[in-house]
Design an enzyme around this catalytic site. Structure first.
Site, short mmCIF file in Angstrom:
data_model
loop_
_atom_site.label_atom_id
_atom_site.label_comp_id
_atom_site.label_asym_id
_atom_site.label_seq_id
_atom_site.Cartn_x
_atom_site.Cartn_y
_atom_site.Cartn_z
N HIS A 127 0.86 -1.18 0.00
CA HIS A 127 0.00 0.00 0.00
C HIS A 127 0.91 1.24 0.00
O HIS A 127 2.01 1.19 0.52
CB HIS A 127 -0.84 -0.05 1.29
N ASP A 205 2.88 -4.63 8.16
CA ASP A 205 1.70 -3.78 7.99
C ASP A 205 0.47 -4.66 8.17
O ASP A 205 0.12 -5.45 7.29
CB ASP A 205 1.75 -3.15 6.59
N GLN A 208 -4.80 -4.95 7.17
CA GLN A 208 -5.87 -5.85 6.71
C GLN A 208 -5.92 -7.16 7.50
O GLN A 208 -6.76 -8.01 7.23
CB GLN A 208 -5.69 -6.17 5.22
N LYS A 231 -10.52 -0.16 10.76
CA LYS A 231 -10.73 -1.35 9.94
C LYS A 231 -11.11 -2.56 10.79
O LYS A 231 -11.34 -3.65 10.28
CB LYS A 231 -9.46 -1.68 9.14
N CYS A 369 -4.65 2.43 -3.66
CA CYS A 369 -3.37 2.92 -3.09
C CYS A 369 -2.25 1.89 -3.29
O CYS A 369 -1.38 1.74 -2.43
CB CYS A 369 -3.50 3.27 -1.61
N1 7TS Z 1 -1.84 -0.71 4.65
C1 7TS Z 1 -2.78 -1.45 4.06
C2 7TS Z 1 -2.48 -2.86 3.67
C3 7TS Z 1 -4.07 -0.92 3.85
O1 7TS Z 1 -5.00 -1.67 3.31
C4 7TS Z 1 -4.33 0.42 4.24
C5 7TS Z 1 -5.64 1.07 3.97
C6 7TS Z 1 -3.30 1.13 4.88
C7 7TS Z 1 -2.07 0.55 5.05
C8 7TS Z 1 -3.52 2.52 5.40
O2 7TS Z 1 -4.39 2.50 6.48
P1 7TS Z 1 -4.90 3.86 7.16
O3 7TS Z 1 -5.93 3.41 8.12
O4 7TS Z 1 -3.72 4.49 7.80
O5 7TS Z 1 -5.44 4.69 6.03
N2 7TS Z 1 -6.35 0.49 2.90
C9 7TS Z 1 -7.42 1.01 2.26
C10 7TS Z 1 -8.08 0.32 1.26
O6 7TS Z 1 -7.79 -0.79 0.83
N3 7TS Z 1 -9.09 1.08 0.81
O7 7TS Z 1 -9.10 2.24 1.51
C11 7TS Z 1 -8.07 2.20 2.42
#
Ligand code: 7TS
Length: 412
Positions: A127, A205, A208, A231, A369
Site C-alpha cells: 500500500h 503492515d 488488513q 478497519k 493505493c
Molecule cells: N496498509 C494497508 C495494507 C491498507 O490496506 C491500508 C488502507 C493502509 C495501510 C492505510 O491504512 P490507514 O488506516 O492508515 O489509512 N487500505 C485502504 C483500502 O484498501 N481502501 O481504503 C483504504
C-alpha cells in the site's frame, strides 16, 4: 469465545445499526470493508458514554474525571497489547492509524539507524502508506529501496528471491501481512525469522490482518506491527504501533511537546521512555476507548472464526465470479483473505462501482493505493469486494447478480 458453528452471523448484524438501510431504494450490501469497517452498537455506546460521563484530559489531572479518563486510556493500551499478544503495554504506541505508525518508524528509527548506501526492503504489493514514507526516508538519508517481486495476477510474492535480496546492506524489511488489493497472505513469521538471523529489523503492515485473524506479534517475531482501529470495528483516527521494547528504546522522539518529557529546561530536555516518548500532546482519548470496545467485541466472536467466515465468503464469491465470462480475477486461488479484486472486459472499474452503487452494493474501484502494483499488472485499477463477518452468502449472491446485470448493460 464461541466455536465457529455456534455463531449466528445473521444475528450479529443486528449489532450494526448502519447495515439496516436502503441505498438508492435497495437494501445496502456493504462490501467495502477493506477501506473501513462498520461499527457495532457497543463501540458507539462506549464513545457516547465517555463523552457523557468521563471526558477530561489524560495524565495531568488529579480530579476524578481526569483519573477516570486516564485509567480508561491506559486500560485501552493494555487491551491492545493483549489483542496482538505484545509482552507489555509499553510496547503499544497509539497513533492515528497504520499510516502514521509506519511514518513514525520511518521518521525515528530511520533517522537513527539508516545511512547512505543502506537498503530498505519492501515488496511490490505494498500500500502507498508502506511505500511513500520509505521513499521520503531514502531521499533524506541516501538509502536505497529494493523490492520482493510479485509473481503475477495472483498477487503472491516470489519469496525464493529473499536470500539474494537479503544483502548485508539491508537494514529493514517492511511488508504487508494481507494485501488490500489482492487478498494474498504473506508468510510473515517465516520472513521475520530469516531476517532476525541476519540482524534485519522487521515491520509488518497489519492494516488488513489485525481484525481478521488472530495476531500474535511474539509468534510472528516482528520488531514492529502497525494497524488501524477503523478497519477492526473501532473509530477512525486511532490505531497503534507495536514496537519491541529493545528497538523502541533505541529510537529518538517522534514529535516534541507536552507529556513526552521528563524534564524541560530552556536548553535541554529529557524524554520519557516508550510509549509516552512517542505520544506528544493531548492524544485521541475517545479513540482508544472505542478501540477497546471493538477489540472486546471481535474477541467475543473469536478472530479464528472471523477468518474462517471471511475466507468462506471470499472463496464463494471467487467461485461464482470465475463462472462468468469476460472477467479477470486477481489474487490467489488458495488461502485467499476476505476480498476479491476483478475487472470486467472493456469496462472501467469506476463504472462497475457506480452501477453497483445504484443497486445498493458498495464496492471500491481504483488503484487501492497500490498504484505501482497496478502498473506492474498492466491495469489502471480494479473493482474490489471486501468482506467482514457481518456479510452473508445471500449478499454475495446479490452482488454477483448485479455484476451480471452490469455485464448485460455493456452488451456482454
Ligand atoms: N496498509 C494497508 C495494507 C491498507 O490496506 C491500508 C488502507 C493502509 C495501510 C492505510 O491504512 P490507514 O488506516 O492508515 O489509512 N487500505 C485502504 C483500502 O484498501 N481502501 O481504503 C483504504
Amino acid at each position: 469465545m464461541k466455536s465457529g458453528n455456534s455463531i449466528d452471523w445473521q444475528k450479529l448484524r443486528a449489532d450494526f445499526p448502519i447495515l439496516h438501510q436502503q441505498v438508492h431504494g435497495k437494501p445496502l450490501v456493504y462490501f467495502d470493508n477493506a477501506a473501513t469497517s462498520q461499527k457495532p452498537r457497543s463501540v458507539i455506546d462506549a464513545l457516547v458514554h465517555y463523552y457523557e460521563h468521563d471526558n477530561a484530559n489524560v495524565h495531568r489531572g488529579i480530579h476524578e474525571l481526569s483519573n477516570r479518563s486516564t485509567n480508561a486510556f491506559e486500560a485501552a493500551r493494555t487491551r491492545t497489547a493483549k489483542f496482538i499478544n505484545a509482552k507489555s503495554p509499553d510496547e503499544i504506541i497509539f497513533t492515528r492509524g497504520t499510516t502514521e505508525s509506519i511514518n513514525l518508524v520511518a521518521a525515528t528509527w530511520g533517522a537513527k539507524h539508516l545511512k547512505s548506501g543502506d537498503v530498505i526492503l519492501l515488496t511490490e504489493v505494498e500500500h502507498h502508506s508502506n511505500l511513500v514514507p520509505w521513499q521520503l526516508l531514502a531521499q533524506r538519508t541516501g538509502a536505497k529501496i529494493a523490492y520482493i517481486p510479485v509473481t503475477g495476477d495472483e498477487g503472491t510474492l516470489d519469496w525464493s528471491r529473499l536470500d539474494s535480496l537479503f544483502t548485508s546492506q539491508v537494514k529493514l524489511i517492511s511488508m504487508v501481512h494481507i494485501s488490500n488489493s489482492m487478498g494474498s497472505v504473506n508468510p510473515v513469521a517465516e520472513v521475520c525469522a530469516r531476517a532476525k538471523k541476519l540482524g534485519i529489523v522487521t515491520l509488518v503492515d497489519g492494516a488488513q490482518s489485525a481484525g481478521h485473524l488472530t495476531v500474535d506479534v511474539q509468534a510472528i517475531g516482528c520488531d514492529f506491527f502497525a494497524f488501524s482501529g477503523h478497519k477492526i470495528c473501532g473509530p477512525t483516527g486511532i490505531g497503534a504501533l507495536y514496537g519491541r521494547t529493545e528497538v523502541l528504546e533505541t529510537m529518538p522522539p517522534y514529535q516534541g511537546g507536552g507529556e513526552m518529557i521528563l524534564t524541560v529546561g530552556y536548553d535541554k530536555t529529557e524524554f520519557k521512555h516508550a510509549p509516552h516518548r512517542f505520544e506528544a500532546g493531548t492524544p485521541d482519548i475517545s479513540g482508544p476507548i472505542g478501540l477497546h470496545a471493538a477489540m472486546d467485541y471481535l474477541d467475543a466472536i473469536g478472530r479464528e472464526n472471523i477468518w474462517r467466515h471471511d475466507q468462506e465468503l471470499a472463496n464463494y464469491a471467487y467461485e461464482k465470479l470465475s463462472a462468468l465470462k469476460n472477467i479477470r480475477l486477481f489474487g490467489p486461488k488458495q488461502n485467499r483473505a476476505g476480498l476479491v479484486s476483478f475487472l470486467l472486459k472493456d469496462v472501467h472499474a469506476h463504472d462497475v462501482v457506480t452501477l453497483a452503487d445504484q443497486a445498493g452494493v458498495a464496492l471500491r474501484g481504483g488503484h487501492h493505493c497500490t498504484q505501482p502494483l497496478m502498473h506492474k499488472l498492466g491495469v489502471e485499477s480494479t473493482a474490489r469486494a471486501s468482506f467482514y463477518f457481518y456479510n452473508m452468502r445471500d449478499e454475495v449472491d446479490r452482488f454477483v447478480e448485479v455484476i451480471q446485470q452490469i455485464q448485460k448493460f455493456f452488451g456482454q
